[in-house]
Write an enzyme that holds these catalytic residues in place. Sequence first.
Site, PDB file in Angstrom:
ATOM      1  N   GLU A 105      -5.198   2.734   6.584  1.00  0.00           N
ATOM      2  CA  GLU A 105      -4.740   2.585   5.178  1.00  0.00           C
ATOM      3  C   GLU A 105      -5.869   3.840   4.547  1.00  0.00           C
ATOM      4  OE1 GLU A 105      -5.277  -1.176   3.447  1.00  0.00           O
ATOM      5  OE2 GLU A 105      -6.115  -0.487   1.798  1.00  0.00           O
ATOM      6  N   ARG A 119       0.898  -1.161  -0.007  1.00  0.00           N
ATOM      7  CA  ARG A 119      -0.064  -0.062   0.230  1.00  0.00           C
ATOM      8  C   ARG A 119       0.833   1.143   0.127  1.00  0.00           C
ATOM      9  NH1 ARG A 119      -2.458  -3.554  -1.354  1.00  0.00           N
ATOM     10  NH2 ARG A 119      -4.218  -4.474  -0.319  1.00  0.00           N
ATOM     11  N   SER A 141     -10.804  -1.277   3.239  1.00  0.00           N
ATOM     12  CA  SER A 141     -10.067  -1.557   4.771  1.00  0.00           C
ATOM     13  C   SER A 141      -9.741  -0.199   5.204  1.00  0.00           C
ATOM     14  CB  SER A 141      -9.091  -2.376   4.544  1.00  0.00           C
ATOM     15  OG  SER A 141      -9.651  -3.679   3.990  1.00  0.00           O
TER      16      SER A 141
HETATM   17  C1  LIG Z   1     -15.744  -1.068  -0.970  1.00  0.00           C
HETATM   18  C2  LIG Z   1     -14.361  -0.610  -1.188  1.00  0.00           C
HETATM   19  C3  LIG Z   1     -13.555  -1.923  -1.226  1.00  0.00           C
HETATM   20  C4  LIG Z   1     -12.010  -1.461  -1.255  1.00  0.00           C
HETATM   21  N1  LIG Z   1     -11.069  -2.732  -1.572  1.00  0.00           N
HETATM   22  C5  LIG Z   1      -9.845  -2.672  -1.613  1.00  0.00           C
HETATM   23  C6  LIG Z   1      -9.111  -3.433  -1.708  1.00  0.00           C
HETATM   24  O1  LIG Z   1      -9.464  -4.474  -1.917  1.00  0.00           O
HETATM   25  N2  LIG Z   1      -7.707  -3.296  -2.173  1.00  0.00           N
HETATM   26  C7  LIG Z   1      -7.218  -1.914  -2.005  1.00  0.00           C
HETATM   27  O2  LIG Z   1      -6.136  -2.108  -2.135  1.00  0.00           O
HETATM   28  N3  LIG Z   1      -8.045  -1.068  -1.711  1.00  0.00           N
HETATM   29  C8  LIG Z   1      -9.248  -1.300  -1.717  1.00  0.00           C
HETATM   30  N4  LIG Z   1     -10.217  -0.031  -1.430  1.00  0.00           N
HETATM   31  C9  LIG Z   1      -9.734   1.155  -1.195  1.00  0.00           C
HETATM   32  C10 LIG Z   1      -9.642   2.059  -2.551  1.00  0.00           C
HETATM   33  O3  LIG Z   1     -10.686   1.601  -3.564  1.00  0.00           O
HETATM   34  C11 LIG Z   1      -8.151   2.011  -3.093  1.00  0.00           C
HETATM   35  O4  LIG Z   1      -7.405   2.687  -2.263  1.00  0.00           O
HETATM   36  C12 LIG Z   1      -8.279   3.028  -4.160  1.00  0.00           C
HETATM   37  O5  LIG Z   1      -7.098   2.736  -5.272  1.00  0.00           O
HETATM   38  C13 LIG Z   1      -8.228   4.583  -4.146  1.00  0.00           C
HETATM   39  O6  LIG Z   1      -8.485   5.104  -5.385  1.00  0.00           O
HETATM   40  P1  LIG Z   1      -9.051   6.499  -5.532  1.00  0.00           P
HETATM   41  O7  LIG Z   1      -9.441   7.042  -7.099  1.00  0.00           O
HETATM   42  O8  LIG Z   1     -10.515   6.416  -4.866  1.00  0.00           O
HETATM   43  O9  LIG Z   1      -8.282   7.413  -4.669  1.00  0.00           O
HETATM   44  P2  LIG Z   1      -8.942   8.519  -3.695  1.00  0.00           P
HETATM   45  O10 LIG Z   1      -9.580   7.927  -2.690  1.00  0.00           O
HETATM   46  O11 LIG Z   1      -9.583   9.797  -4.551  1.00  0.00           O
HETATM   47  O12 LIG Z   1      -7.397   9.127  -3.045  1.00  0.00           O
HETATM   48  C14 LIG Z   1      -6.898   8.204  -2.448  1.00  0.00           C
HETATM   49  C15 LIG Z   1      -5.269   8.901  -2.118  1.00  0.00           C
HETATM   50  O13 LIG Z   1      -4.476   8.756  -3.303  1.00  0.00           O
HETATM   51  C16 LIG Z   1      -4.314  10.257  -3.776  1.00  0.00           C
HETATM   52  N5  LIG Z   1      -4.505  10.318  -5.375  1.00  0.00           N
HETATM   53  C17 LIG Z   1      -5.618  10.004  -6.114  1.00  0.00           C
HETATM   54  N6  LIG Z   1      -5.514   9.912  -7.183  1.00  0.00           N
HETATM   55  C18 LIG Z   1      -4.024  10.716  -7.451  1.00  0.00           C
HETATM   56  C19 LIG Z   1      -3.267  11.006  -8.336  1.00  0.00           C
HETATM   57  N7  LIG Z   1      -3.686  10.823  -9.683  1.00  0.00           N
HETATM   58  N8  LIG Z   1      -2.009  11.489  -8.024  1.00  0.00           N
HETATM   59  C20 LIG Z   1      -1.567  11.541  -7.047  1.00  0.00           C
HETATM   60  N9  LIG Z   1      -2.107  11.428  -5.996  1.00  0.00           N
HETATM   61  C21 LIG Z   1      -3.532  10.763  -6.140  1.00  0.00           C
HETATM   62  C22 LIG Z   1      -5.387  11.248  -3.196  1.00  0.00           C
HETATM   63  O14 LIG Z   1      -4.812  12.438  -2.921  1.00  0.00           O
HETATM   64  C23 LIG Z   1      -5.649  10.539  -1.699  1.00  0.00           C
HETATM   65  O15 LIG Z   1      -4.332  10.852  -0.782  1.00  0.00           O
HETATM   66  C24 LIG Z   1     -11.485  -0.066  -1.400  1.00  0.00           C
HETATM   67  C25 LIG Z   1     -12.580   0.770  -1.144  1.00  0.00           C
HETATM   68  C26 LIG Z   1     -13.877   0.606  -0.944  1.00  0.00           C
HETATM   69  C27 LIG Z   1     -14.816   1.687  -0.733  1.00  0.00           C
END
Ligand SMILES: Cc1cc2nc3c(=O)[nH]c(=O)nc-3n(C[C@H](O)[C@H](O)[C@H](O)COP(=O)(O)OP(=O)(O)OC[C@H]3O[C@@H](n4cnc5c(N)ncnc54)[C@H](O)[C@@H]3O)c2cc1C
Length: 287
Positions: A282, A159, A207
């Site tokens: 996380e 992560r 998570s």
């Molecule tokens: C139901 C559910 C299940 C999930 N299951 C998993 C799983 O199995 N495994 C897992 O790893 N995660 C899981 N997650 C967490 C999440 O889906 C991941 O962490 C996902 O990759 C976050 O992406 P996002 O685009 O939503 O980022 P955001 O939530 O919008 O941002 C997360 C972080 O990344 C930064 N960020 C986003 N985009 C960029 C960019 N282009 N450049 C620089 N920084 C950036 C943001 O500033 C923030 O700090 C889950 C979430 C949910 C709601």
Amino acid sequence: MKIKRNVSLAKHTTYKIGGLADYFVDIKDLEDLKQALKFADDNSLPIFILAGGSNVLFSDDGYRGLVIKINNKELKINGEEIIAEAGVLMNDAVSKSIENNLAGLEWAGGLPGTIGGAIRGNAGCFGSEIKNIVKEVTVATNNGEIKLYKNKDCQFGYRDSIFKHNGEIIMSATFELQLGNKESLKKVVFDHIKYRQQRYRLPSCGSVFKNCFLKDGSVLSAGALIEACGLIGKTIGGAMITKEHANIIHNFNNAKAADVLDLMNLIKENVEKKFGIKLEEEVQLII
Ligand SMILES: Cc1cc2nc3c(=O)[nH]c(=O)nc-3n(C[C@H](O)[C@H](O)[C@H](O)COP(=O)(O)OP(=O)(O)OC[C@H]3O[C@@H](n4cnc5c(N)ncnc54)[C@H](O)[C@@H]3O)c2cc1C
């Protein structure tokens, strides 16, 4: 590009929690990003990069600065490679790979969020992580200059990646996949989506805590530690630790950020007291 005022962050997160951002902008390309960065600089505003909003918890008081939503969404196939802009949803990348008989992304079936968010946090599940398929990543520095990182320079870890620490903005990435069979890939994706629907309640952020890596190389799941503390089903305000997955805090009834934080603190205190382990978040807290 239009800078908006007083935008609800709850509407942009899978937690459905968060007050108003003073300023909010959707960026579709590098030019938009440069203009947004200039606006923030001219007005001495802090910035926050937001994508799918699936790994963030914003304060109920909102954000006193400019939220930049990454919304560039071009997705191309080049032989066995996928070139995706950072705002592409993981699920769209998974579908596109399968349509083109390409294997390597099916573990991410049903994973919320975008390519950029997944790379920054080296998202993973079902025994795979995004680092296994990244060839290179294009980023913008905070003055809008473009840089290219090869996989080995991304410093991927559990992560984790260099982008979590250097504040650079991921703009696009190239993934190396292999030829596969559309029907069997579809089946794997379908099974993953079904599994997720049964275990992950929404609104939530997935998570909340990272798993723990012990010195002997073994891994303890945060969920198992929380469950062993007898915290399943515990609620504070509108937030609840779910019975299907103890590492998920569900916003079941208009939870405040404070409700989620209080549950997180309760979990941390209990796990430390019982096991002597300090859990690490996380979810990204913007509180
Ligand atoms: C139901 C559910 C299940 C999930 N299951 C998993 C799983 O199995 N495994 C897992 O790893 N995660 C899981 N997650 C967490 C999440 O889906 C991941 O962490 C996902 O990759 C976050 O992406 P996002 O685009 O939503 O980022 P955001 O939530 O919008 O941002 C997360 C972080 O990344 C930064 N960020 C986003 N985009 C960029 C960019 N282009 N450049 C620089 N920084 C950036 C943001 O500033 C923030 O700090 C889950 C979430 C949910 C709601």
